[in-house]
Scaffold this active site. Structure first.
Site, PDB file in Angstrom:
ATOM      1  N   CYS A  88       0.847  -1.198   0.000  1.00  0.00           N
ATOM      2  CA  CYS A  88       0.000   0.000   0.000  1.00  0.00           C
ATOM      3  C   CYS A  88       0.878   1.241   0.000  1.00  0.00           C
ATOM      4  CB  CYS A  88      -0.897  -0.025   1.237  1.00  0.00           C
ATOM      5  SG  CYS A  88      -1.458   1.598   1.740  1.00  0.00           S
ATOM      6  N   GLU A  89       0.628   2.141  -0.967  1.00  0.00           N
ATOM      7  CA  GLU A  89       1.515   3.300  -1.082  1.00  0.00           C
ATOM      8  C   GLU A  89       1.231   4.365  -0.028  1.00  0.00           C
ATOM      9  OE1 GLU A  89       0.928   4.714  -5.048  1.00  0.00           O
ATOM     10  OE2 GLU A  89      -0.647   6.121  -4.482  1.00  0.00           O
ATOM     11  N   HIS A  90       0.140   4.212   0.711  1.00  0.00           N
ATOM     12  CA  HIS A  90      -0.165   5.210   1.734  1.00  0.00           C
ATOM     13  C   HIS A  90       0.444   4.867   3.089  1.00  0.00           C
ATOM     14  CE1 HIS A  90      -3.754   5.841  -1.049  1.00  0.00           C
ATOM     15  NE2 HIS A  90      -2.956   6.868  -1.200  1.00  0.00           N
ATOM     16  N   HIS A  91       0.666   3.591   3.324  1.00  0.00           N
ATOM     17  CA  HIS A  91       1.228   3.167   4.617  1.00  0.00           C
ATOM     18  C   HIS A  91       2.476   2.317   4.492  1.00  0.00           C
ATOM     19  CE1 HIS A  91      -3.121   3.907   5.380  1.00  0.00           C
ATOM     20  NE2 HIS A  91      -2.655   4.486   6.467  1.00  0.00           N
TER      21      HIS A  91
ATOM     22  N   CYS B 232      -2.829  -2.466   6.240  1.00  0.00           N
ATOM     23  CA  CYS B 232      -3.058  -1.170   6.897  1.00  0.00           C
ATOM     24  C   CYS B 232      -4.486  -1.062   7.414  1.00  0.00           C
ATOM     25  CB  CYS B 232      -2.726  -0.023   5.953  1.00  0.00           C
ATOM     26  SG  CYS B 232      -3.638  -0.081   4.416  1.00  0.00           S
TER      27      CYS B 232
END
Ligand SMILES: [Zn+2]
Length: 225
Positions: free
Chosen positions: A113-116, A184
């Site tokens: 996941c590129e956000h976490h 996440c």
């Protein structure tokens, strides 16, 4: 009106997993550094994070972690950022004149996941209807793996897989469904271990109800050997 993105806005964007584009947001200079140079820099960064957290980097168990993580980022889990790693597009003529749908299902998927920067783990199901060109079956697995090895949002990953296969097969009749767990969501934040995320992209004939239904039915087949 100018929009100021505050830290809170960025944080809520991340927690809602909103992606901004079908292309992975890479800078023009993304490959100016060699892999070895990147590993050296990331090693220092990871060292710094661990040190900031108060960890004793002289401990035998922790000593090798910065190097291990740096190598893993560059050569494994984010390797698919590098276009040179894209699977070669070897295609074949459809000699058997097989004109039905071909489904490659339950392709194991590991992404991040590129956000976490936490793992996404799941299954991808890919299908196409040949218009004269076919690919080796493992090519579909390799394409999934290549795009998965990037910081990702699941929607973008689904679209990237379909676009690539459309290019390689020279047809719009390609579809992909991904069912995946995001750590996440499962291990932090809302901490829902049971939920998974399903995304789909249907091109060409797969936009038609019947073709789509056929694809979904094949995925539901219980394949145990
Ligand atoms: Zn996330």
């Amino acid at each position: 009106m100018k929009i100021d993105n505050t830290i809170e806005e960025f944080e809520s964007l991340g927690d809602n997993h909103i992606g901004t584009s079908a292309n992975t947001p890479l800078r023009d200079d993304a490959f100016k550094l060699s892999n070895d140079e990147k590993i050296e820099l990331i090693k220092e960064d990871v060292h710094h994070i661990m040190e900031t957290l108060g960890l004793d980097l002289n401990d035998d168990s922790l000593k090798g972690t910065p190097n291990r993580v740096a190598k893993m980022f560059v050569k494994e889990i984010f390797e698919g950022l590098n276009p040179n790693k894209k699977p070669k597009a070897s295609t074949f003529k459809n000699k058997y004149k097989y004109g039905e749908m071909l489904v490659e299902k339950n392709i194991t998927l590991y992404s991040t996941c590129e956000h976490h920067l936490l793992p996404i783990v799941g299954k991808a199901h890919v299908a196409y209807i040949s218009n004269g060109t076919v690919v080796g079956l493992s090519k579909m697995n390799r394409i999934v793996d290549y795009f998965a090895k990037r910081p990702q949002v699941q929607e973008r990953l689904t679209i990237q897989i379909v676009k690539e296969l459309q290019d390689v097969l020279n047809t719009n009749d390609v579809a992909c469904i991904i069912d995946a767990k995001h750590l996440c969501v499962n291990s932090r934040g809302i901490r829902d271990i049971e939920s998974s995320t399903v995304t789909s992209e249907f091109g060409g004939k797969f936009k038609e109800k019947e073709t789509r239904r056929e694809f979904l039915d094949y995925i539901k087949l219980d394949t145990t050997f």
